[in-house]
Structures are given as C-alpha cells and as structure tokens.
Design a protein around this motif. Structure first.
Motif, short mmCIF file in Angstrom:
data_model
loop_
_atom_site.label_atom_id
_atom_site.label_comp_id
_atom_site.label_asym_id
_atom_site.label_seq_id
_atom_site.Cartn_x
_atom_site.Cartn_y
_atom_site.Cartn_z
N UNK A 87 64.99 73.32 102.55
CA UNK A 87 64.46 72.77 101.30
C UNK A 87 65.02 73.48 100.07
N UNK A 88 65.02 74.80 100.09
CA UNK A 88 65.51 75.54 98.92
C UNK A 88 67.00 75.33 98.70
N UNK A 89 67.78 75.28 99.78
CA UNK A 89 69.21 75.01 99.66
C UNK A 89 69.43 73.60 99.10
N UNK A 90 68.62 72.66 99.58
CA UNK A 90 68.70 71.27 99.11
C UNK A 90 68.43 71.21 97.60
N UNK A 91 67.38 71.93 97.16
CA UNK A 91 67.04 71.92 95.73
C UNK A 91 68.15 72.55 94.89
N UNK A 92 68.77 73.62 95.41
CA UNK A 92 69.87 74.26 94.70
C UNK A 92 71.04 73.30 94.54
N UNK A 93 71.37 72.59 95.61
CA UNK A 93 72.48 71.61 95.55
C UNK A 93 72.13 70.48 94.59
N UNK A 94 70.88 70.04 94.59
CA UNK A 94 70.45 68.96 93.70
C UNK A 94 70.55 69.41 92.23
N UNK A 95 70.16 70.65 91.95
CA UNK A 95 70.26 71.17 90.58
C UNK A 95 71.72 71.24 90.14
#
Length: 162
Positions: A87-95
């Motif tokens: 989840x955190x990696x996904x949010x970083x990529x989305x940002x």
C-alpha cells in the motif's frame, strides 16, 4: 541562376506583370534594387517574384522561431508497479505520477509480471484500475490497460490536456 526562357513575373507589391523572358525580368528586378526569386518552379511557365530575398529569409526564420516557441513538448514518464505491491509503495508511485501529471507530462503505468504472476493478469488489471482511480483528479486514462508480453500497460494524460 534562373535558366527558364519564359517566366510569369509578380512585382514586389503583388501585382501580376505577365509572362516575359528571364533577361528582361532580371533587368526589371535590378532596376528596382531587388532580387528575382522563383516561387513556383513546377508551374507552366514558372512563377517568379521580385522581392528582397534577405528580408524574405529573415521573416521565414522569424516565423519558424515563433512557431517553435508556441509548441509544447509532452514527455512520457513511466511508473512501474508489480502485482504484489504494498500500500505505501503504491501511494508513493501514485504521488509521483500525480507530480508528473501536474507538470503536464503523460504517464505510462506499467505492471511487470514475473514467473507465474502472468497467469493472474486480472490482479494487474485491478491494480491499474485502482491506480487510475487514485490519480483521476490530475489525469484521465488515455489508453486503458492492455497486456503486452509480460507487461500490462496503461497511459494517463494530464486532465487539462483532454
């Protein structure tokens, strides 16, 4: 330099002077202190205009420079995901993708499958749909998710562009 016998001549102010031989057209241009420039070499007879060639080249270069200045170069940035992303990696990529979209670049989102992950391509599809939903405020899906070899690719364009 003009080797044709008969030429259709246009004056410096755009007035048709008619068809005449090359020598008299050249003489006419020299009297007015301008150049004889072949505009349409494929016409019968070829069309020539009496003009200041240096000024014409300068204006042409100026127009091209102005056109280049008004062009917007769109770069394609890439964000790579994997089907087992946290989840955190996904949010970083989305940002990161949101930052690219804000600056006006297109984003290629790629899910790379390894080994047996390829047999579960629906996980990649749902991941890309979730990614598109996350960044929909900044960009719209230009090309939906498509499996190409071992990668599933989706393109997102900036929201202001569409």
């Amino acid at each position: 330099m003009i080797r044709d016998n008969e030429l259709r001549i246009i004056s410096a102010d755009g007035e048709q002077l008619g068809v005449m031989d090359a020598k008299s057209a050249q003489k006419l241009a020299m009297e007015s202190g301008l150049d004889l420039v072949k505009i349409s070499p494929n016409a019968k007879p070829p069309v020539c205009k009496i003009m200041d060639f240096g000024k014409y080249k300068f204006e042409l270069a100026k127009r091209e420079k102005e056109n280049r200045k008004n062009q917007k170069v769109i770069n394609i940035k890439e964000v790579q995901l994997s089907p087992s992303i946290d989840t955190n990696d996904f949010n970083t990529k989305a940002k990161q993708a949101m930052k690219f979209l804000k600056s006006g670049d297109k984003v290629r989102v790629k899910v790379r499958f390894r080994g047996r992950e390829l047999s579960h391509s629906e996980i990649g599809k749902t991941l890309l749909d979730r990614f598109a939903e996350t960044v929909k405020e900044f960009g719209n899906v230009e090309k939906p998710a498509k499996l190409e070899g071992r990668n599933m690719i989706m393109f997102i364009a900036p929201a202001s562009q569409q």
